[in-house]
Design a protein around this motif. Sequence first.
Motif, mmCIF file in Angstrom:
data_model
loop_
_atom_site.group_PDB
_atom_site.id
_atom_site.type_symbol
_atom_site.label_atom_id
_atom_site.label_comp_id
_atom_site.label_asym_id
_atom_site.label_seq_id
_atom_site.Cartn_x
_atom_site.Cartn_y
_atom_site.Cartn_z
ATOM 1 N N THR A 6 17.630 -64.799 -30.014
ATOM 2 C CA THR A 6 17.715 -63.552 -29.268
ATOM 3 C C THR A 6 19.049 -63.533 -28.550
ATOM 4 N N LEU A 7 19.692 -62.398 -28.540
ATOM 5 C CA LEU A 7 20.911 -62.226 -27.757
ATOM 6 C C LEU A 7 20.495 -61.799 -26.357
ATOM 7 N N GLY A 8 20.839 -62.585 -25.354
ATOM 8 C CA GLY A 8 20.505 -62.265 -23.973
ATOM 9 C C GLY A 8 21.701 -61.655 -23.268
ATOM 10 N N CYS A 9 21.480 -60.577 -22.546
ATOM 11 C CA CYS A 9 22.564 -59.849 -21.896
ATOM 12 C C CYS A 9 22.236 -59.579 -20.434
ATOM 13 N N ASP A 10 23.225 -59.732 -19.557
ATOM 14 C CA ASP A 10 23.091 -59.334 -18.168
ATOM 15 C C ASP A 10 23.238 -57.819 -18.084
ATOM 16 N N ALA A 11 22.602 -57.221 -17.097
ATOM 17 C CA ALA A 11 22.656 -55.764 -16.982
ATOM 18 C C ALA A 11 22.483 -55.324 -15.541
ATOM 19 N N ASP A 12 23.057 -54.185 -15.233
ATOM 20 C CA ASP A 12 22.822 -53.514 -13.955
ATOM 21 C C ASP A 12 21.537 -52.692 -14.037
ATOM 22 N N ASP A 13 21.355 -51.989 -15.146
ATOM 23 C CA ASP A 13 20.169 -51.156 -15.377
ATOM 24 C C ASP A 13 19.617 -51.496 -16.768
ATOM 25 N N PRO A 14 18.741 -52.497 -16.862
ATOM 26 C CA PRO A 14 18.271 -52.965 -18.171
ATOM 27 C C PRO A 14 17.661 -51.886 -19.057
ATOM 28 N N GLN A 15 16.870 -50.992 -18.487
ATOM 29 C CA GLN A 15 16.231 -49.976 -19.318
ATOM 30 C C GLN A 15 17.271 -49.006 -19.905
ATOM 31 N N ARG A 16 18.243 -48.609 -19.098
ATOM 32 C CA ARG A 16 19.274 -47.676 -19.568
ATOM 33 C C ARG A 16 20.119 -48.295 -20.676
ATOM 34 N N ILE A 17 20.559 -49.536 -20.470
ATOM 35 C CA ILE A 17 21.434 -50.157 -21.464
ATOM 36 C C ILE A 17 20.645 -50.522 -22.724
ATOM 37 N N ALA A 18 19.371 -50.875 -22.563
ATOM 38 C CA ALA A 18 18.535 -51.140 -23.734
ATOM 39 C C ALA A 18 18.346 -49.871 -24.558
ATOM 40 N N ALA A 19 18.137 -48.742 -23.890
ATOM 41 C CA ALA A 19 17.983 -47.474 -24.604
ATOM 42 C C ALA A 19 19.264 -47.121 -25.367
ATOM 43 N N PHE A 20 20.435 -47.366 -24.740
ATOM 44 C CA PHE A 20 21.708 -47.102 -25.418
ATOM 45 C C PHE A 20 21.815 -47.950 -26.684
#
Length: 127
Positions: A6-20
């Motif tokens: 799995t590629l793990g990524c840091d995020a400010d807004d996980p749901q928004r960036i996941a949707a993108f």
Amino acid sequence: MATHWTLGCDADDPQRIAAFWARALGYVAEPGYDHPDGASIVDPQGVGPAIGFLRVPEGKIAKNRLHIDIRVAGEPPWNLAERERLIRTKVDDLVGSGARVVREESDGRHLGHVVMLDPEGNEFCVA
């Protein structure tokens, strides 16, 4: 046999960036994953790796050392005019989803790839 990963990524807004990224890659939200400070997307055909996004307190401060390249044109040999059309179509779609164009790379005659930033400022390329 290859190891699943799995590629793990840091995020400010996980749901928004996941949707993108789900839209950009044709992925879907991972069934059963429900975490207020995280999001996970998966390849609906089960071929590509899962991508997880976790909320972190610090913002992005430097260039990515690892990034995703979106290869809309497939593998060579290419019809170069069709390849450029596919790249530009995908770039336009991603801009409409919140990405920004940084620059285009070419050999002077043919478009090679477009460097972009996702909605949180992470670099990626469309080729």
